[in-house]
Write a protein that holds these residues in place. Structure first.
Motif, mmCIF file in Angstrom:
data_model
loop_
_atom_site.group_PDB
_atom_site.id
_atom_site.type_symbol
_atom_site.label_atom_id
_atom_site.label_comp_id
_atom_site.label_asym_id
_atom_site.label_seq_id
_atom_site.Cartn_x
_atom_site.Cartn_y
_atom_site.Cartn_z
ATOM 1 N N LYS A 147 0.839 -1.213 0.000
ATOM 2 C CA LYS A 147 0.000 0.000 0.000
ATOM 3 C C LYS A 147 0.866 1.253 0.000
ATOM 4 O O LYS A 147 0.610 2.191 -0.769
ATOM 5 C CB LYS A 147 -0.916 -0.016 1.225
ATOM 6 C CG LYS A 147 -1.791 1.222 1.411
ATOM 7 C CD LYS A 147 -2.542 1.119 2.739
ATOM 8 C CE LYS A 147 -3.242 2.408 3.105
ATOM 9 N NZ LYS A 147 -4.506 2.594 2.421
ATOM 10 N N PRO B 138 -0.836 -0.971 -7.546
ATOM 11 C CA PRO B 138 -2.238 -0.992 -7.997
ATOM 12 C C PRO B 138 -3.213 -1.472 -6.917
ATOM 13 O O PRO B 138 -2.968 -2.483 -6.255
ATOM 14 C CB PRO B 138 -2.190 -1.967 -9.174
ATOM 15 C CG PRO B 138 -0.798 -1.843 -9.701
ATOM 16 C CD PRO B 138 0.064 -1.618 -8.497
ATOM 17 N N GLY B 139 -4.280 -0.712 -6.741
ATOM 18 C CA GLY B 139 -5.292 -1.057 -5.760
ATOM 19 C C GLY B 139 -4.973 -0.627 -4.343
ATOM 20 O O GLY B 139 -5.667 -1.028 -3.403
ATOM 21 N N TRP B 140 -3.949 0.231 -4.165
ATOM 22 C CA TRP B 140 -3.504 0.576 -2.813
ATOM 23 C C TRP B 140 -4.581 1.239 -1.980
ATOM 24 O O TRP B 140 -4.613 1.080 -0.754
ATOM 25 C CB TRP B 140 -2.250 1.454 -2.864
ATOM 26 C CG TRP B 140 -2.440 2.832 -3.453
ATOM 27 C CD1 TRP B 140 -2.392 3.176 -4.758
ATOM 28 C CD2 TRP B 140 -2.707 4.050 -2.739
ATOM 29 N NE1 TRP B 140 -2.612 4.523 -4.925
ATOM 30 C CE2 TRP B 140 -2.802 5.094 -3.694
ATOM 31 C CE3 TRP B 140 -2.856 4.374 -1.391
ATOM 32 C CZ2 TRP B 140 -3.047 6.419 -3.342
ATOM 33 C CZ3 TRP B 140 -3.102 5.703 -1.038
ATOM 34 C CH2 TRP B 140 -3.190 6.702 -2.002
ATOM 35 N N LEU C 211 -7.585 0.478 -1.796
ATOM 36 C CA LEU C 211 -8.569 -0.495 -1.298
ATOM 37 C C LEU C 211 -8.145 -1.108 0.029
ATOM 38 O O LEU C 211 -8.949 -1.717 0.734
ATOM 39 C CB LEU C 211 -8.768 -1.614 -2.337
ATOM 40 C CG LEU C 211 -9.265 -1.168 -3.719
ATOM 41 C CD1 LEU C 211 -9.293 -2.355 -4.679
ATOM 42 C CD2 LEU C 211 -10.641 -0.528 -3.611
#
Lengths: 54, 489
Positions: free
Chosen positions: B477, B482-484, B486
């Motif tokens: 994170k 990518p997607g951090w 979330l």
């Protein structure tokens, strides 16, 4: 494993009134099947608390 | 274009800066001022301190991450704040002194429209003679507060193992190095990881482990302890903590203010006023925290540090600092928006905000020495506060000064905490806990101060797996992979 924790208790010392785990309780701490179930349960509990905190 | 300056790149500062950069886009500028070149996942330092992880495992370079996020990164430390600007300019600014980027020692005035102070603590080793000085850690003890400290701690730890293998008995002293420390949890993790590693090395019977802390009871952890549901009872964390200490054969001294450290010996005062000393071959004693010592000046150049900061160096926010005696403490004393009451464009997050008072009950010895944990503001609360403050600042920048401020009171938020008691994919254990709320609310939850439906804890391998997963998850994170967004704080 037996009496693992009990032997460390000092009579009337500062750890005399606490509880110590027996062999079964200690075995369960690293029992893969049980710990996998606990892993799921703890994660759910944590997600609920995290959700309440944001 | 407005400019947000974030002081500090730890959990709170990094969270605030990265979310602000994402929410603001290229319309506004985000500047991060931090003296460190690397980000450090501090909870894993305890594994570095026993040789189970390397420094590289718990750190990464900040520059490429901030470049990716479009954040203006200055490797520098904040020296002073001029919230009213200076003669000839109303623009507030921070004076920073570079610690890297080829400009070491150079100073610069960084103007801001909004400021988030997330500097974290100064590790105040100098508060205890012998523990260290103003420059940092001393020669008699080790620390796991930074990755470099933890590397050094492991080097010393490995020497003790070699000595024990040669038949030389060793005494370990681990805990807090002052009566006003926080972060007992880190020391708790470290002593049980030491114990675990000693067993793995086959030298446990050659070691004496001694815990020393300023807690009035084991399991206080700076939050006044907690009650957890177990076997149909609401059980105090004291019982669980004492149980683990007894099981692992760790002696404890509590209610202790370490007042002097010498080579191989720590002197302490107890809550009953008596004095004592512990000898050691290896000691890891957490220092007390203080603010990093930023000064504040008004437009005329007059020192207004006392207006902006509390005496301990932490920034004043919207807390009730006039609560007084313990009997008057309320959950509502704790800040909600973390906005500085004097300068509304300044906020503080994480350890950098001045708490209204402790969480644990204040105590002192008959000699007048205060001995009680100071309140933790680390980990999950730190991240949540950083995000809430970033949200507020972004709204102020994009919607105007009347924008609603976001709230994140520690008296209304919970925290998930995993305390390692030994590393190993099949042999490791950790105490997995949740606490709700972090600051007990005895009006809402009479008796324990907390909702025991959401406050629990248990020790086992599952907890270790969670801690290990969190290690990778939070580094993922923090690298903004990518997607951090979330991944929750």
């Amino acid at each position: 494993m037996s009496k693992y924790g009990e032997k460390n208790i000092k009579a009337y010392g500062n750890n005399f009134t606490t509880m110590t785990p027996g062999p079964f309780a200690r075995w369960m701490r690293t029992c893969l099947i049980w710990q996998f179930l606990r892993f799921i349960a703890i994660n759910i509990k944590m997600i609920v608390v995290v959700g309440k905190s944001h | 274009m407005a400019r947000l300056v974030v002081l500090g790149g730890g959990v709170a500062g990094h969270t605030a800066a990265t979310f602000a950069a994402k929410w603001l886009g290229s319309e506004h500028e985000v500047v991060v001022v931090t003296p460190n070149a690397k980000w450090n996942w501090i909870p894993s330092n305890i594994w570095v301190g026993v040789g189970e992880m390397s420094k590289e495992d718990v750190t990464f370079d900040l520059a490429p991450v901030y470049q990716k996020a479009g954040i203006n990164y200055k490797q520098a430390k904040a020296v002073s704040i001029n919230p009213e600007g200076k003669e000839g300019s109303d623009k507030p600014f921070v004076t920073v002194e570079f610690t890297g980027q080829g400009k070491v020692g150079e100073t610069e005035e960084v103007q801001y429209d909004y400021l988030i102070n997330a500097t974290g603590p100064k590790l105040n080793f100098a508060a205890t003679p012998g523990l260290g000085d103003a420059n940092g850690l001393g020669e008699f003890t080790v620390s796991v507060c930074t990755a470099d400290h933890a590397v050094h701690a492991n080097e010393e730890f490995q020497k003790t193992i070699e000595k024990m293998k040669k038949g030389e008995r060793q005494k370990f002293l681990i805990g807090t190095g002052h009566g006003m420390c926080t972060c007992q949890g880190a020391a708790f993790e470290y002593i049980f990881n030491i114990e675990h590693e000693l067993r793995k090395a086959g030298v446990r019977d050659m070691a004496d482990l001694q815990w020393i802390s300023n807690e009035s009871f084991l399991g206080d952890f700076g939050v006044g302890g907690l009650h957890m549901k177990a076997m149909g009872f609401a059980v105090s964390s004291r019982i669980f903590a004492e149980s683990l200490f007894a099981e692992r054969n760790v002696e404890w001294t509590i209610g202790a203010h370490v007042n002097k450290v010498e080579k191989g010996k720590a002197h302490y005062e107890l809550l009953d006023g008596s004095m004592g000393e512990h000898e050691f071959d290896f000691a890891m004693l957490i220092p007390p925290f203080a603010g990093v010592g930023i000064k504040a000046y008004d437009k005329a150049g007059e020192d207004i540090t006392a207006t902006v900061f509390a005496p301990n160096g932490f920034m004043k926010v919207d807390a009730n600092y006039a609560a007084g005696a313990y009997e008057n403490w309320k959950a509502s004393d704790w800040p909600r928006t973390y906005q500085n009451p004097t300068y509304k464009n300044m906020f503080a997050a994480g350890i950098a905000f001045a708490p209204p008072h402790g969480i644990s009950k204040p105590m002192s010895s008959p000699n007048g020495t205060p001995i009680n944990p100071t309140p933790p503001r680390t980990g999950m609360p730190s991240g949540i506060i950083g995000k809430a403050v970033a949200h507020s600042v972004c709204d102020l920048m994009t919607k105007g000064e009347s924008a609603h401020l976001h709230e994140a009171s520690m008296a209304e938020m919970g925290a998930a905490c995993v305390a390692s008691a030994g590393k190993g994919i099949f042999t490791g254990t950790a105490a997995a806990m949740t606490i709700y709320p972090v600051v007990p609310d005895f009006e809402k939850y009479p008796g324990t101060g907390r909702d025991t439906d959401y406050t629990f804890g248990e020790i086992g391998l599952a907890g270790h797996w969670i801690k290990h997963i969190l290690h990778h998850l939070f580094i993922y994170k923090a690298k903004l992979n990518p997607g951090w967004t979330l991944i929750p704080e």
